[in-house]
Design a protein around this motif. Structure first.
Motif, PDB file in Angstrom:
ATOM      1  N   PRO A 498      34.032  36.383  49.153  1.00 18.69           N
ATOM      2  CA  PRO A 498      35.193  35.789  49.822  1.00 18.69           C
ATOM      3  C   PRO A 498      36.370  36.753  49.773  1.00 18.69           C
ATOM      4  CG  PRO A 498      34.825  34.781  47.674  1.00 18.69           C
ATOM      5  CD  PRO A 498      33.634  35.661  47.934  1.00 18.69           C
ATOM      6  N   ALA A 499      37.386  36.442  50.574  1.00 18.07           N
ATOM      7  CA  ALA A 499      38.525  37.359  50.692  1.00 18.07           C
ATOM      8  C   ALA A 499      39.224  37.566  49.355  1.00 18.07           C
ATOM      9  CB  ALA A 499      39.512  36.812  51.729  1.00 18.07           C
ATOM     10  N   SER A 500      39.290  36.528  48.522  1.00 17.91           N
ATOM     11  CA  SER A 500      39.978  36.654  47.232  1.00 17.91           C
ATOM     12  C   SER A 500      39.326  37.689  46.340  1.00 17.91           C
ATOM     13  CB  SER A 500      40.002  35.300  46.533  1.00 17.91           C
ATOM     14  OG  SER A 500      38.672  34.805  46.361  1.00 17.91           O
ATOM     15  N   ASP A 501      38.010  37.880  46.487  1.00 13.16           N
ATOM     16  CA  ASP A 501      37.309  38.895  45.698  1.00 13.16           C
ATOM     17  C   ASP A 501      37.224  40.226  46.431  1.00 13.16           C
ATOM     18  OD1 ASP A 501      36.877  36.998  43.734  1.00 13.16           O
ATOM     19  OD2 ASP A 501      34.931  36.382  44.561  1.00 13.16           O
ATOM     20  N   ALA A 502      37.193  40.179  47.763  1.00 12.51           N
ATOM     21  CA  ALA A 502      37.048  41.418  48.531  1.00 12.51           C
ATOM     22  C   ALA A 502      38.341  42.219  48.549  1.00 12.51           C
ATOM     23  CB  ALA A 502      36.598  41.100  49.957  1.00 12.51           C
ATOM     24  N   LEU A 506      45.539  42.352  48.552  1.00 13.89           N
ATOM     25  CA  LEU A 506      46.116  41.724  49.740  1.00 13.89           C
ATOM     26  C   LEU A 506      46.415  40.256  49.485  1.00 13.89           C
ATOM     27  CD1 LEU A 506      46.881  42.047  52.724  1.00 13.89           C
ATOM     28  CD2 LEU A 506      44.522  41.452  53.317  1.00 13.89           C
ATOM     29  N   ILE A 507      45.530  39.569  48.803  1.00 15.21           N
ATOM     30  CA  ILE A 507      45.763  38.146  48.502  1.00 15.21           C
ATOM     31  C   ILE A 507      46.916  37.995  47.532  1.00 15.21           C
ATOM     32  CG2 ILE A 507      44.689  36.075  47.587  1.00 15.21           C
ATOM     33  CD1 ILE A 507      43.591  37.029  50.287  1.00 15.21           C
ATOM     34  N   ALA A 508      47.063  38.944  46.595  1.00 22.47           N
ATOM     35  CA  ALA A 508      48.171  38.864  45.643  1.00 22.47           C
ATOM     36  C   ALA A 508      49.515  39.014  46.335  1.00 22.47           C
ATOM     37  CB  ALA A 508      48.009  39.929  44.563  1.00 22.47           C
ATOM     38  N   GLN A 509      49.541  39.743  47.464  1.00 21.13           N
ATOM     39  CA  GLN A 509      50.788  39.902  48.203  1.00 21.13           C
ATOM     40  C   GLN A 509      51.301  38.579  48.750  1.00 21.13           C
ATOM     41  OE1 GLN A 509      49.526  43.471  50.745  1.00 21.13           O
ATOM     42  NE2 GLN A 509      51.703  43.838  50.462  1.00 21.13           N
ATOM     43  N   ARG A 715      53.757  45.390  57.177  1.00 22.02           N
ATOM     44  CA  ARG A 715      52.527  46.035  56.699  1.00 22.02           C
ATOM     45  C   ARG A 715      51.526  44.998  56.207  1.00 22.02           C
ATOM     46  NH1 ARG A 715      56.308  49.836  54.654  1.00 22.02           N
ATOM     47  NH2 ARG A 715      56.290  48.819  52.618  1.00 22.02           N
ATOM     48  N   PHE A 716      52.041  43.942  55.572  1.00 23.57           N
ATOM     49  CA  PHE A 716      51.166  42.867  55.120  1.00 23.57           C
ATOM     50  C   PHE A 716      50.449  42.214  56.298  1.00 23.57           C
ATOM     51  CE2 PHE A 716      50.984  38.198  54.647  1.00 23.57           C
ATOM     52  CZ  PHE A 716      49.958  38.101  53.709  1.00 23.57           C
ATOM     53  N   ARG A 717      51.199  41.927  57.357  1.00 22.02           N
ATOM     54  CA  ARG A 717      50.581  41.311  58.539  1.00 22.02           C
ATOM     55  C   ARG A 717      49.567  42.254  59.188  1.00 22.02           C
ATOM     56  NH1 ARG A 717      54.237  40.318  63.721  1.00 22.02           N
ATOM     57  NH2 ARG A 717      54.147  42.590  63.558  1.00 22.02           N
ATOM     58  N   ASP A 718      49.920  43.543  59.279  1.00 20.75           N
ATOM     59  CA  ASP A 718      48.983  44.507  59.864  1.00 20.75           C
ATOM     60  C   ASP A 718      47.721  44.625  59.008  1.00 20.75           C
ATOM     61  OD1 ASP A 718      50.793  44.944  61.864  1.00 20.75           O
ATOM     62  OD2 ASP A 718      51.634  46.777  60.973  1.00 20.75           O
ATOM     63  N   ASP A 719      47.892  44.632  57.700  1.00 21.12           N
ATOM     64  CA  ASP A 719      46.713  44.672  56.822  1.00 21.12           C
ATOM     65  C   ASP A 719      45.858  43.429  57.010  1.00 21.12           C
ATOM     66  OD1 ASP A 719      47.578  47.077  55.848  1.00 21.12           O
ATOM     67  OD2 ASP A 719      48.487  46.250  54.019  1.00 21.12           O
ATOM     68  N   CYS A 720      46.513  42.287  57.206  1.00 21.98           N
ATOM     69  CA  CYS A 720      45.748  41.053  57.457  1.00 21.98           C
ATOM     70  C   CYS A 720      44.982  41.154  58.768  1.00 21.98           C
ATOM     71  CB  CYS A 720      46.689  39.852  57.473  1.00 21.98           C
ATOM     72  SG  CYS A 720      47.409  39.434  55.867  1.00 21.98           S
ATOM     73  N   ASN A 722      43.930  43.914  60.292  1.00 22.24           N
ATOM     74  CA  ASN A 722      42.822  44.849  60.117  1.00 22.24           C
ATOM     75  C   ASN A 722      41.710  44.237  59.278  1.00 22.24           C
ATOM     76  OD1 ASN A 722      44.244  46.792  61.565  1.00 22.24           O
ATOM     77  ND2 ASN A 722      45.191  47.656  59.732  1.00 22.24           N
ATOM     78  N   PHE A 723      42.103  43.505  58.258  1.00 16.74           N
ATOM     79  CA  PHE A 723      41.098  42.878  57.400  1.00 16.74           C
ATOM     80  C   PHE A 723      40.294  41.840  58.168  1.00 16.74           C
ATOM     81  CE2 PHE A 723      40.201  39.219  54.561  1.00 16.74           C
ATOM     82  CZ  PHE A 723      39.189  39.807  53.800  1.00 16.74           C
ATOM     83  N   VAL A 724      40.996  41.007  58.930  1.00 20.61           N
ATOM     84  CA  VAL A 724      40.292  39.963  59.688  1.00 20.61           C
ATOM     85  C   VAL A 724      39.397  40.592  60.745  1.00 20.61           C
ATOM     86  CG1 VAL A 724      40.622  38.040  61.285  1.00 20.61           C
ATOM     87  CG2 VAL A 724      42.045  38.216  59.246  1.00 20.61           C
ATOM     88  N   TYR A 725      39.876  41.641  61.406  1.00 29.08           N
ATOM     89  CA  TYR A 725      39.042  42.317  62.407  1.00 29.08           C
ATOM     90  C   TYR A 725      37.791  42.910  61.760  1.00 29.08           C
ATOM     91  CZ  TYR A 725      37.520  45.820  65.798  1.00 29.08           C
ATOM     92  OH  TYR A 725      36.763  46.586  66.650  1.00 29.08           O
TER      93      TYR A 725
END
Length: 866
Positions: A498-502, A506-509, A715-720, A722-725
């Motif tokens: 899951p995203a929390s482990d991957a 990013l989740i901590a942000q 940057r947080f939104r862009d990372d999200c 990229n991560f979702v893509y």
């Protein structure tokens, strides 16, 4: 010197092994590099168009260098040096799939593919070692210079393999190729050293060195082949013929060493030892010849030549010793162990070990590509330094100075200063200080400016919150899609984290940014409350002088005694000192801010980056590597920090003087309350001005905070995104794999059911045929058990024939029932011809014939006339 002849023949007829080249597919390395620069750097890829062309050409030249030539060495070294340099500029998984076919082992047609620059570097260096080994094999080893060249190339091959084993493979960050494991590389390195030692041994034989020296070389040579064979046995990639070759060579040179030691013993008249060493040499040769089924003819010829020579010398030595010298032959355990003389060592070419020092505009390996590309980590480091510098300047220095100003203003407000002094000094009209403050507020548009700044800040704040919410929505959508896929396919098949482990960072942000926003909301509410409490007075300050005069009541002109005047002058002097101190602080704050704005760390970062790339070429540049540089540059603010303590001491002394001067002033004018209302009005306006200035500073700080936070949230939104893509692309691939696997399982299950059904039907059919066969057997047994008369009464009917295509032209002795056509037609009986017999049983002479029974007699055979 018979040994020289067969040794030379051996070297020139293929008893030396070469490392074969690994092969690869053609790819354009420039494409993923261009894409990475475009997405991760602030520089445009077209700036490096020439470098992109060069890197493609370097790879093409390197991977196609598959012939032993010195130019191939240079091409491989140049490409390898650029790969090392690029490892500090780009991540190892840049997006290029490097596919290489192994050159050793039993899976030569199965390519190993990795998205890894270091995997590419490992293969290039392996081919460089193979190039050195093949150059050694191609040398003219019939001459002394050729032997030296061959030995040097074998040592270079061993050095490259050693460098590959100790430096490249441990930092590979991926699956190690099957033929590059430790055992294989150790075996190849020992083999290269053994073959280099063999060149020196051959040169010693050619040059006619002493037998004792040649024996030492051969003994060490035998050890090297033994070591190579031991490593090869542990490897899964070195083939059996090579292992047998190494084993045969080990025994071969053990025999050669003992033979040369025997010759040395003969020269020293140690005849018994000569016989013992010749006998041991013969035993070693016989052990080597046990590998005859697996080694090539050249090695076999070497061994047979040596065996014949040893046998001849042993026969002669035994005869001489038995008839002449009569010296006892010592057992093998008493023979002195032969000394070893090593002439070889693994030599790493400087073009490999110090490749980065040889890169430059005039370097031997060419100029470094992408040298003007600033790594992304350098931009991160610059941002980190800017944040650390601003925090030091704003929070540790400027905030302290402003806090001192706020404390002195609070002290003055608590003492009702300067209102009480202004009311006494100017009982009528507006005091000059208050008039200047009102003019400042009026020119700045007062309350309207504050509301405009608040509106702008709220707009920035809203954008930040929207970007933050967009990132949260993306993460929630991805989490929902991942959970839906996990429920659909099951946790056994959907094994993705899951995203929390991957992406825990990013989740901590999410919680970090939420904390920043909540803290900012609290600060904003405090500023808004302060504005509401003082808005009326601030509006009054921004209004006309008449409104101020109406607000501030006039008092009667008091008669100031000398004592009151002295106290008022002392207090005024102290208040002027406060004004001077505040002005000095404001100038100091502006100077610090200018100093911070001009503090550009990027040039020093680039210099440090160049040094790190030279000293640690295989280590990617990380922001943590600039900590020492950060500390050195931040030391320039130590003097400003130390000034804070001096300011603190000066403030304490000034505060004490203000209290004393105000106490003296209040004591001197004690009993005069005619100006108390005016004092309160003036002090309220002074406090409102101070609050106005504080609100401006708070709003400016808040706007700066939201602008900085906006970059972080963006940057947080862009990372999200990229991560979702990435996760969706990965999920599509996994879903396709799982669906294919499930479809395969379903198809397999259907095939199994179909096979079971077919097998069941076959069993049923076989059982039916078996029952029919049993029934036919039972009927046949009953028919054969019936009496002969019954068989005569019920003759076996002939089978129904098929319609013939044409009538045979010459069939004799076949009678048709008269009358009728000679051609058989459907519905007619089949009549078989037989021998015509007379009534008496004798053969007919042809005059009288008896009618032939058309039914077939089982006792007669079926015969056709030709």
């Amino acid at each position: 010197m018979a040994e020289t002849s067969w040794t030379t023949r051996t070297m020139q007829n293929g008893n030396i092994l070469e490392i074969p080249f690994r092969r690869t597919h053609n790819i354009k390395l420039s494409d993923p590099i261009r894409k990475y620069i475009e997405t991760k750097y602030d520089q445009h890829p077209d700036t490096f168009a020439r470098d992109l062309e060069v890197i493609d050409q370097l790879r093409k030249d390197a991977v196609n260098s598959l012939e032993p030539h010195s130019s191939g060495v240079t091409k491989l070294q140049q490409y390898a040096a650029q790969l090392v340099y690029m490892s500090g500029k780009f991540p190892v998984d840049i997006g290029a799939d490097f596919a290489w076919l192994p050159s050793l082992g039993y899976h030569g047609n199965h390519a190993h593919t990795e998205n890894n620059i270091r995997f590419e570097l490992a293969n290039v260096l392996f081919n460089l070692a193979a190039m050195y080994s093949q150059l050694a094999l191609a040398s003219n080893r019939g001459t002394s210079d050729g032997l030296k060249s061959a030995a040097s190339n074998f040592c270079f091959a061993a050095g490259v393999l050693s460098y590959l084993k100790t430096t490249i493979i441990p930092e590979l960050r991926g699956a190690t190729p099957e033929d590059m494991d430790t055992f294989t590389l150790e075996g190849l390195e020992s083999l290269m050293l053994a073959q280099a030692q063999e060149c020196f041994w051959q040169k010693a034989v050619k040059d006619g060195l002493k037998d004792s020296s040649i024996a030492k070389l051969a003994a060490k040579l035998s050890d090297l082949y033994s070591e190579a064979g031991d490593w090869a046995l542990k490897s899964n990639s070195i083939s059996s013929p090579w292992i047998h070759h190494m084993n045969a060579k080990h025994h071969h040179f053990a025999a050669a060493a003992q033979y040369r030691a025997a010759c040395d013993s003969l020269e020293k008249r140690k005849y018994g030892e000569e016989v013992a060493r010749l006998r041991d040499s013969l035993n070693c040769v016989n052990l080597a010849l046990k590998e005859s089924s697996y080694i090539n003819r050249a090695v076999q010829a070497d061994l047979n030549g040596l065996k014949n020579r040893v046998q001849e010398d042993l026969k002669r030595a035994e005869k001489d010793n038995d008839t002449i010298y009569l010296i006892p032959e010592p057992p093998k355990s008493e023979l002195k162990v032969l000394d070893r003389a090593s002439m070889v060592s693994a030599k790493v070419p400087k073009e490999v070990s110090h490749s980065q020092e040889m890169l430059g505009d005039h370097g031997a390996l060419g100029r470094p590509l992408f040298s003007k590309l600033v790594p992304y980590s350098v931009h991160v480091a610059a941002s980190i330094y800017a944040d650390r510098r601003d925090r030091l300047v704003n929070q540790n220095i400027i905030a302290e100075l402003e806090a001192m100003t706020a404390r002195i203003q609070d002290l003055l407000s608590s003492l009702n200063l300067p209102g009480s002094l202004q009311a006494l000094e100017k009982p009528l009209g507006l005091p000059p200080t208050l008039a200047s403050h009102a003019d400042e507020v009026r020119q700045a548009n007062g309350v309207h400016r504050l509301h405009a700044v608040i509106a702008d800040t709220d707009k920035v704040k809203g954008n930040v919150r929207q970007m933050y919410q967009d990132g949260i929505d993306l993460l929630r959508t991805e989490a929902g899609e991942d959970e839906a896929a996990r429920r659909k396919f099951g946790t056994a098949r959907w094994t993705r984290q899951p995203a929390s482990d991957a992406v825990p960072k990013l989740i901590a942000q999410v919680s970090d940014i939420d904390g920043y926003l909540k803290q900012a909301d609290t600060s904003d509410r405090l500023v808004h409350d302060k504005l509401r409490e003082n808005e009326t007075l601030i509006r009054l300050l921004g209004g006309s002088d008449r409104d101020l005069e109406d607000y501030v009541p006039s008092s009667r002109r008091a008669t100031m005694t000398a004592k009151v005047e002295r106290a008022a002058n002392s207090l005024r002097s102290t208040l002027n000192e406060v004004t001077r101190l505040e002005s000095r602080r404001r100038k100091k704050v502006e100077s610090l801010r200018t100093k911070a704005r001009e503090d550009d760390v990027l040039p020093d970062l680039l210099k440090e980056t160049s040094r790190l790339e030279r000293d640690y070429p295989m280590q990617p540049i990380a922001a943590a590597q600039f900590e020492t540089l950060f500390d050195q540059r931040l030391n320039k603010y130590d003097t400003d920090s130390s000034d804070i303590k001096a300011e603190e001491k000066e403030l304490e002394a000034l505060s004490q003087r203000i209290r004393q001067a105000n106490q003296t002033f209040q004591t001197a004018k004690q009993g005069d309350s005619s100006s108390s209302e005016r004092e309160n009005a003036l002090q309220n306006l002074e406090n409102a001005y101070g609050t106005y200035k504080q609100i401006l500073r708070d709003l400016d700080t808040g706007r700066t905070f939201y602008n900085s936070l906006g970059g972080i949230v963006s940057r947080f939104r862009d990372d999200c995104k990229n991560f979702v893509y990435t996760r969706r692309t990965e999920a599509q691939g996994m879903e396709a794999d799982v669906s294919n696997a499930m479809a395969g399982l379903q198809l397999q299950q259907q095939n199994q059911e179909s096979l079971l059904a077919q097998k069941h039907a076959q069993n049923q059919a076989q059982q039916g045929r078996h029952r029919q066969q049993q029934q036919r057997q039972q009927q046949a047994s009953r028919q054969y058990a019936a009496p002969p008369a019954r068989m005569a009464q019920e003759p076996l009917q002939a089978p129904m024939p098929q319609r013939p295509q044409q009538v045979p032209a010459a069939v004799t002795n076949v009678q048709s029932p008269p009358p009728g056509p000679t051609t058989w037609q459907e519905g007619m009986p089949i009549v078989f011809g037989g021998q015509q017999q007379t009534a008496g049983g004798a053969k007919s002479n042809g005059t009288q014939q008896q009618a032939v029974d058309g039914r077939w007699d089982p006792s007669q055979a079926l015969r056709f006339n030709r």
